[in-house]
Design an enzyme around this catalytic site. Structure first.
Site, PDB file in Angstrom:
ATOM      1  N   LYS A  58     -43.873 100.118 111.501  1.00 22.44           N
ATOM      2  CA  LYS A  58     -43.692  99.016 112.444  1.00 22.44           C
ATOM      3  C   LYS A  58     -44.971  98.204 112.372  1.00 22.44           C
ATOM      4  O   LYS A  58     -46.062  98.753 112.600  1.00 22.44           O
ATOM      5  CB  LYS A  58     -43.513  99.542 113.871  1.00 22.44           C
ATOM      6  CG  LYS A  58     -42.269 100.396 114.070  1.00 22.44           C
ATOM      7  CD  LYS A  58     -42.241 101.024 115.457  1.00 22.44           C
ATOM      8  CE  LYS A  58     -40.995 101.885 115.615  1.00 22.44           C
ATOM      9  NZ  LYS A  58     -41.036 102.729 116.830  1.00 22.44           N
TER      10      LYS A  58
ATOM     11  N   ASP B  27     -43.331 108.357 112.383  1.00 19.85           N
ATOM     12  CA  ASP B  27     -43.394 107.058 113.046  1.00 19.85           C
ATOM     13  C   ASP B  27     -44.743 106.974 113.768  1.00 19.85           C
ATOM     14  O   ASP B  27     -45.735 106.469 113.216  1.00 19.85           O
ATOM     15  CB  ASP B  27     -42.196 106.944 114.005  1.00 19.85           C
ATOM     16  CG  ASP B  27     -42.207 105.710 114.895  1.00 19.85           C
ATOM     17  OD1 ASP B  27     -43.186 104.948 114.883  1.00 19.85           O
ATOM     18  OD2 ASP B  27     -41.222 105.489 115.625  1.00 19.85           O
TER      19      ASP B  27
ATOM     20  N   ASP C   1     -34.114 110.721 115.846  1.00 18.14           N
ATOM     21  CA  ASP C   1     -35.502 110.426 116.220  1.00 18.14           C
ATOM     22  C   ASP C   1     -35.842 111.225 117.469  1.00 18.14           C
ATOM     23  O   ASP C   1     -35.190 111.086 118.502  1.00 18.14           O
ATOM     24  CB  ASP C   1     -35.647 108.921 116.501  1.00 18.14           C
ATOM     25  CG  ASP C   1     -37.090 108.513 116.782  1.00 18.14           C
ATOM     26  OD1 ASP C   1     -37.979 109.390 116.773  1.00 18.14           O
ATOM     27  OD2 ASP C   1     -37.321 107.310 117.026  1.00 18.14           O
TER      28      ASP C   1
ATOM     29  N   LEU D 254     -29.815 108.403 116.090  1.00 20.57           N
ATOM     30  CA  LEU D 254     -29.627 108.944 117.433  1.00 20.57           C
ATOM     31  C   LEU D 254     -30.956 109.460 117.962  1.00 20.57           C
ATOM     32  O   LEU D 254     -31.665 110.187 117.270  1.00 20.57           O
ATOM     33  CB  LEU D 254     -28.634 110.113 117.414  1.00 20.57           C
ATOM     34  CG  LEU D 254     -27.263 109.874 116.780  1.00 20.57           C
ATOM     35  CD1 LEU D 254     -26.442 111.167 116.856  1.00 20.57           C
ATOM     36  CD2 LEU D 254     -26.536 108.733 117.473  1.00 20.57           C
ATOM     37  N   LYS D 255     -31.280 109.101 119.187  1.00 23.83           N
ATOM     38  CA  LYS D 255     -32.426 109.726 119.843  1.00 23.83           C
ATOM     39  C   LYS D 255     -32.014 111.129 120.267  1.00 23.83           C
ATOM     40  O   LYS D 255     -30.890 111.331 120.754  1.00 23.83           O
ATOM     41  CB  LYS D 255     -32.836 108.909 121.076  1.00 23.83           C
ATOM     42  CG  LYS D 255     -33.353 107.520 120.756  1.00 23.83           C
ATOM     43  CD  LYS D 255     -34.778 107.548 120.230  1.00 23.83           C
ATOM     44  CE  LYS D 255     -35.299 106.118 120.072  1.00 23.83           C
ATOM     45  NZ  LYS D 255     -36.707 106.085 119.614  1.00 23.83           N
TER      46      LYS D 255
HETATM   47 MG    MG Z   1     -39.327 106.448 116.270  1.00 21.82          MG
END
Ligand code: MG
Length: 370
Positions: A262, A238, A188, A161-162
């Protein structure tokens, strides 16, 4: 490998769930593909920079310009190797997403020439990898529960969940209460908090979250290390981690105990593998993030996520999570997992019909010696 030219294809791919931007509601993903071609073969990569520089300093039009003006001229068209690209492009500072797109295309071409999958090249085997889903901030808790319920019903192995200040404890509690403790749940914050918000972040400890991702600004490793002492929920980084050096530094400082990688954020799949190797050696949980990739970027992410150090489900979702139609054959959920393509290279190519429908402009650039 020898390459003679590079094609850049801008596309606008309609989204299943539009999102708000500075200039209104965005109903399509605007990005571009990189295709390298030459007498030894061809390969595809995707630039995942967003239209606005809100996640990172990079943005689509800027990355396009950087590739065209500064990166391509640095390649030796008679001798391009994926393993040497990062060093070759190092004089150009930053612009990791642009560099990653170019490296991805060359890696794909090399693997196709060798007749092996990208997963094999990275040292693993194509397999099923657990799929996770990221859910944006919704207009209401009721809508959030509907959206999450849909993904849980589809079989996603974990939900992210943001959150943001003032929009955290209530939605997290609602999701936990509705779906129970068995749901792997994480949040996040995309840098939205400060150490002054420690009470709100501490309140999240009650919900058994797998971790909280990037609560503080990306350049605040000391702040994250301090926060890790104050809350029980593990911290994942991140945006703070753009290289294997930064990953090692963050772990040494105690700024995180979980890592999200990423490939685009760290300059390419090969640097992502180095971060994987670091985390695997240190027993640190790792997962693969996502950036609304089409099937081209998703295929490469899946090959990476098949490595053994990816211990947690990533933001790797089926094509229909994002798009009505993908640029490639769609990736579909199989018992909550996605299958890593086993064909040569990334194992997928853009469909001619999708390129015809969604490419908005194309440019062919000759490669000439630097
Ligand atoms: Mg993130």
């Amino acid at each position: 490998m020898r390459f003679t030219h590079v094609e850049l294809h801008r596309f606008a791919l309609p989204l299943v769930r539009p999102f708000r931007t500075s200039y209104g509601v965005e109903t399509a993903r605007h990005g571009f593909l990189v295709r390298v071609l030459g007498p030894d073969g061809e390969g595809w990569g995707e630039c995942v920079a967003e239209v606005e520089p809100l996640y990172s300093p990079e943005y689509t039009a800027g990355a396009y310009e950087v590739i065209k003006r500064f990166l391509l001229p640095r390649l030796d068209p008679a001798d391009v190797h994926a393993a040497g690209i990062a060093e070759r492009l190092a004089p150009v500072r930053g612009h990791r997403m642009a560099k990653a797109a170019l490296e991805a295309a060359v890696l794909d071409a090399e693997c196709r020439m060798d007749g092996i999958s990208l997963a094999t090249r990275l040292g693993t085997i194509p397999r099923l990898v657990p799929a996770g889903v990221a859910v944006g901030i919704q207009p209401s808790v009721a809508e959030l529960l509907d959206v999450v319920g849909g993904y849980v019903a589809q079989g996603y192995r974990r939900v992210k969940l943001k959150i943001e200040p003032g929009n955290d404890v209530v939605p997290v509690r609602a999701v936990r209460e509705r779906f129970g403790d068995a749901l792997m749940l994480q949040v996040d914050a995309n840098q939205a908090y400060s150490l002054a918000d420690v009470a709100a972040l501490e309140a999240l400890d009650a919900f058994g979250l797998q971790h909280i991702e990037q609560p503080l600004p990306e350049d605040d490793l000391f702040g994250h290390a301090r926060l890790a002492e104050l809350i029980a929920t593990p911290i994942c980084l991140d945006e703070s981690i753009c290289s294997v050096r930064q990953a090692a530094e963050a772990l040494a400082l105690g700024a995180c105990s979980v890592v999200n990688v990423k490939p685009a954020r760290v300059g390419g799949v090969l640097e992502a593998v180095r971060i994987h190797d670091l985390c695997l050696a240190r027993g640190v949980d790792l997962w693969c993030g996502g950036m609304l990739e089409t099937g081209i970027g998703r295929a490469a992410n899946l090959a990476l996520a098949a490595l053994p150090g990816f211990t947690l489900p990533g933001d790797l979702s089926a094509s229909d999570r994002y798009f009505h139609r993908d640029l490639t054959e769609p990736f579909v959920l199989e018992d909550g997992c996605l299958r890593v393509p086993s064909g040569a290279g990334i194992g997928v190519t853009p469909l001619a019909s999708a390129l015809a429908d969604f490419v908005t402009s194309s440019e062919t650039l000759p490669l000439t010696a630097f």
